[in-house]
Design an enzyme around this catalytic site. Structure first.
Site, short mmCIF file in Angstrom:
data_model
loop_
_atom_site.label_atom_id
_atom_site.label_comp_id
_atom_site.label_asym_id
_atom_site.label_seq_id
_atom_site.Cartn_x
_atom_site.Cartn_y
_atom_site.Cartn_z
N THR A 1 0.88 -1.19 0.00
CA THR A 1 0.00 0.00 0.00
C THR A 1 0.91 1.23 0.00
O THR A 1 1.35 1.66 -1.05
CB THR A 1 -0.95 -0.01 1.21
OG1 THR A 1 -0.20 -0.22 2.39
CG2 THR A 1 -1.98 -1.09 1.05
N LYS B 1 4.43 -6.86 3.76
CA LYS B 1 4.14 -5.47 3.44
C LYS B 1 3.79 -4.76 4.74
O LYS B 1 3.50 -5.38 5.76
CB LYS B 1 3.01 -5.35 2.43
CG LYS B 1 1.66 -5.86 2.86
CD LYS B 1 0.82 -4.92 3.67
CE LYS B 1 0.74 -3.56 3.01
NZ LYS B 1 -0.10 -2.66 3.87
N THR C 1 -1.61 -2.00 6.95
CA THR C 1 -1.61 -3.26 7.66
C THR C 1 -0.28 -3.97 7.49
O THR C 1 0.36 -3.82 6.47
CB THR C 1 -2.72 -4.15 7.08
OG1 THR C 1 -3.95 -3.51 7.29
CG2 THR C 1 -2.73 -5.52 7.72
N GLU D 1 6.83 4.58 7.69
CA GLU D 1 6.39 5.89 7.19
C GLU D 1 7.31 7.00 7.68
O GLU D 1 7.44 7.23 8.88
CB GLU D 1 4.95 6.14 7.59
CG GLU D 1 4.00 5.27 6.79
CD GLU D 1 2.55 5.46 7.16
OE1 GLU D 1 1.70 5.13 6.34
OE2 GLU D 1 2.28 5.94 8.28
N ASN E 1 0.63 11.13 7.54
CA ASN E 1 -0.57 10.72 8.26
C ASN E 1 -1.57 11.84 8.49
O ASN E 1 -2.75 11.58 8.72
CB ASN E 1 -0.18 10.05 9.57
CG ASN E 1 0.38 8.67 9.31
OD1 ASN E 1 -0.33 7.81 8.79
ND2 ASN E 1 1.64 8.46 9.60
N THR F 1 -6.66 13.85 2.59
CA THR F 1 -7.02 15.19 2.12
C THR F 1 -6.28 15.55 0.84
O THR F 1 -5.48 14.79 0.33
CB THR F 1 -6.73 16.24 3.21
OG1 THR F 1 -5.42 16.01 3.71
CG2 THR F 1 -7.74 16.13 4.30
#
Lengths: 407, 407
Positions: A160, A186, A197, A280, A402, A407
Site C-alpha cells: 500500500t 508489506k 496493515t 512511514e 498521516n 485530504t
C-alpha cells in the site's frame, strides 16, 4: 548473529516462490485508484500444512475471521492464499464477511480445492466495502499469471504505502539436507493508518508436522515481526501465514526443529526489518537492545517503550545523543530499574554509567548518529535478561503522511 | 461541567498568591542561558499543611527525593517552595542530592523555618549539574522580591519550553464561607524532553486536615493532571504540590470536603488544560471521551491509548475525520470492546455505529475538525463506565522541536 548473516547471505535471492512447489502472481484489478498491482495469489502445487498468527486487535477484520475459520475447518491445510491491497475489508459488517468468503470460494474453484483450503488477507482503507465484482473479474487473470518466477509481482501487489517490496529467501540445512524458505511482507511496521496493515507470507518446501509448524511460526514471529515497531499501533488486519508443502522431501522433526526455526527466523527477520526501513517517514533503522532486565518480559517491555518513545525517536532523527531521554523512558516503563546500576550506550559509546554522565563523549555519539543503521543500548541494572527490538526514527514526514492521508 | 465553568469564571484572575497569606517571586539568577526568569520562591506567612504527588518514574530526580523526605520529616508541614528552571538536577548522583538539600537549607535560613519545611523542585536539562552558587547568590534576591502581587513572575520563572505561563485561581464556597484556591504550573504535558517536566503548585487559604488534604489532592490530580497527555512520556521530575495555610479561617471537614475538592479540581483542570494547549507543537486541544467501558479503568486505558495514538493525533492535526483509526486504537487498547456495539462520534457527528460507517457525514466532520477546541468520543460497547482525557494534535513542529533540541 554471525551465522545468521552467513545463512541469509548464502541464500538465493527470491521470495515466496523460492521454495519448491509454489507459484504466485500479482495483477491489477482496479481496487487501488492508481491502477497499481492490487491482487496477489499464492498457490502450492499440493496441499500444504499451514499455520498463521493474527492481529490481537479486537476490531478484527473480515478476512482475518475467515482465514481463522478456514484453518480450523481444514485442520491446518492450505492450497492457496488470496490477498488484495487498497481495501482492508475491516469494519464492514456481515457484508464484508460474505465478500471475504466469496474471495476464498472463487479462488478455490479456480485452483480446484475445498474453499476452506484458501486463506484470505486484505489491506487498505478501513470501513469501505471491498468491490467483490472487481475481484471476481480479476481472479482468473491472477490464476493464469501464476508462475514460479512471479513472486516479485505478488510482493508488489500486496503493497500500500510501502516505499519498496519486502522479499526474503534462504536455503537451510535441516538434518544435513537442504530446504527452502521464502517470504514476502508489506506494511510500515505496527502502524495502522488507513492503508498500512502488516502482512507476512512465508513458504517452505520442508514437511513440518502441524504442532511443530505452529510452534516454529510463533517462535520466529516473536523475535521478528513482533519485535518491530514504527509507532506502536496494531492493525485490524495484521497476519503472518506460513505454508509448508513438503516438496523438498525433507521432514522437520523435533531433532531438526532448531535448524528449521533458525532459518525461518532469518527469513522473518529480513522481512520485518524491511518493514521498519520502509516505515512511514523513516530515515534510520534503530536496533534497541535492553540488557540488565529482571526478566525477559521486563527487558522486552522496556525495549518496546524506548522504541515507541516519540522523544527518543525524534532525538535519533535529529542526531542528538540525548541519553537522558533513554534513561527517562526506562524509568517510566513499569519494569524493575536501578538508576545507580543503569547504563546507556549509543553505538559503542557509553554516555551514562554508575550514576554519572559521560557528556564528553557526546560529540562522538552525535557523529555516530549521523549513520542510518544505528544501535542504542540501555542496561536496566536489575538483572541479566535482555531483549532486542527494531524501530525507526520519527520525522516530520511521518506527520505529513498521516495528517494529509485522505485530504 | 456547566457549574464548573461558572465557578472558574467567577474566580478572581490570579494564581498561587490569590489565596490569603501567600507571597511569591520570580527572578533571574543565570541558570537559563537566555537570562530569563529561572528561580521561583513561594512562601506562606504561616506554616501550611502540605501534600504532594510525585512522578512514578524510577529514574527519580534529586529534588523529588528531597521534597518527599522533607514532607515525611515535617509531618506534612511547609513554609516555602523553591523552584528552579533550566536544570532538572536529575541523574546527577549524590552531588545532585546535596545541591537540592542546600537549596532547601538556604531558603529555610532566609524564611526562618526548619529546612524540612521547604519543598524543592527543578526542571530543565537532565544529567547536568545544577550550579548551586548561582542559586545561593540569587536566593536573597528572590526573598526580597516576595510579594502577594508577584505570582505572575513566579509562574514565568518555572517555565522552560512553555509558550505561555499557566495560572489559575478560584474562590470556592465551603460550608457557606469563601476560601481561595490558586495555582501555577509548567510543562507541555506528560512529555519529558530535556526541558519539559510537568510541575504544579497549588495554594489555598482553607484549613484542611492532613488526611483530607492528601485525599483532595490525589482526587483532583487524577481527573486533571493525570488525565492529560502530550506524548505519553512521564518525566523524572514531575510533581504537584498543594499548600493549605488556613489564612481564611475556614476549616474543610468531611462535610464540606466535596465542595473543596470541586474547587480544587477546577483550578487543577485549568492548569492542566493550559499545559496541553501549550504542548510542544500543539495547534488543537482535544477532549477524548470514552464511554461504554466495562470498568472505569478500561475506559481510562482506552482514552489514554487514543490520546497517545500518533495516528489519531496526526489525523486530527490534518483535520481528517478518520474514524477507522479511533476504532483500531480502541480495539488494540487491551480492554473489553465489542465492534458491533461500538461507536465513534466526532464533535456531535456520528461516523460509525451499529457496525456500520456513516461516511456521508465525513465532510461535516472535516469542517468541525478545522476548529481548535475539539471533542472526539468513542463508545467501547462493553458497559457503562466512562473517562475523559485531554490531549493535543501531533504536528511536524513537535518533531522539529524535539529533533533539534540540543543542536
Amino acid at each position: 548473529m554471525e551465522s545468521t548473516k552467513e545463512r541469509i547471505a548464502s541464500a538465493v535471492p527470491g521470495g515466496v516462490t523460492s521454495p519448491r512447489g509454489y507459484r504466485a502472481s500479482g495483477v491489477s484489478v482496479g481496487i487501488k485508484a492508481n491502477q497499481g498491482l492490487d491482487l496477489a495469489l499464492l498457490v502450492s502445487d499440493v496441499p500444504a500444512r499451514a499455520a498463521a498468527v493474527f492481529t490481537t486487535n479486537l476490531a478484527i477484520a473480515a478476512p482475518v475471521i475467515v482465514s481463522r475459520e478456514h484453518l480450523a475447518r481444514s485442520g491446518g491445510v492450505a492450497r492457496a492464499v488470496i490477498v488484495n491491497s487498497g481495501c482492508a475489508n475491516a469494519c464492514t459488517g456481515d457484508e464484508g464477511l460474505q465478500v471475504a468468503r466469496e474471495m476464498a470460494a472463487e479462488t478455490a474453484a479456480l485452483v480446484g480445492c475445498p474453499a476452506d483450503q484458501v486463506l484470505v488477507a486484505s489491506t487498505g482503507v478501513i470501513g469501505v466495502a471491498l468491490p467483490i465484482e472487481k475481484i471476481r473479474c480479476g481472479l482468473p487473470l491472477a490464476f493464469r499469471a501464476l508462475g514460479a518466477d512471479q513472486g516479485p509481482h505478488a510482493a508488489r501487489a500486496i503493497m500500500t504505502t510501502d516505499p519498496f517490496p519486502k522479499e526474503s529467501a534462504a536455503r537451510v540445512s535441516v538434518g544435513g539436507r537442504w530446504v527452502g524458505i521464502g517470504g514476502m511482507a508489506k506494511g510500515s511496521g505496527m502502524i495502522e493508518p488507513m492503508m498500512a496493515t502488516m502482512l507476512g507470507f512465508v513458504t517452505t518446501d520442508a514437511a513440518v508436522p502441524p504442532p511443530l509448524l505452529d510452534r516454529a511460526l510463533r517462535e520466529a514471529v516473536n523475535d521478528t515481526f513482533n519485535a518491530i515497531t514504527v509507532d506502536g499501533e496494531c492493525s485490524t488486519n495484521d497476519c503472518v501465514m506460513l505454508l509448508a508443502n513438503g516438496a523438498s522431501g525433507v521432514d522437520v522433526s523435533e531433532t531438526t526443529y532448531r535448524e528449521f526455526v533458525a532459518g525461518l527466523t532469518d527469513v522473518c527477520r529480513e522481512l520485518a526489518l524491511g518493514i521498519v526501513r520502509g516505515g512511514e517517514g523513516a530515515t534510520k533503522l534503530v536496533t534497541v537492545i535492553v540488557t540488565g532486565g529482571a526478566t525477559s518480559a521486563d527487558a522486552r517491555k522496556a525495549a518496546k517503550a524506548i522504541a515507541n518513545s516519540p522523544l527518543v525517536k525524534t532525538a535519533i532523527h535529529g542526531g542528538d545523543p540525548n541519553w537522558g531521554r533513554l534513561i527517562a523512558v526506562a524509568g517510566r516503563a513499569g519494569v524493575a530499574f536501578d538508576l545507580s546500576r543503569a547504563a546507556v550506550t549509543i553505538g559503542s559509546i557509553v554516555l551514562f554509567r554508575d550514576g554519572r554522565p559521560y557528556d564528553e563523549m557526546a560529540p562522538q555519539a552525535a557523529e555516530y548518529l549521523k549513520g542510518t543503521d544505528l544501535t542504542v543500548s540501555v542496561d536496566l541494572g536489575a538483572g541479566r535478561a535482555s531483549s532486542t527490538v527494531w524501530t525507526c526514527d520519527l520525522s516530520a514526514e511521518y506527520v505529513r503522511i498521516n495528517a494529509d492521508y485522505r485530504t
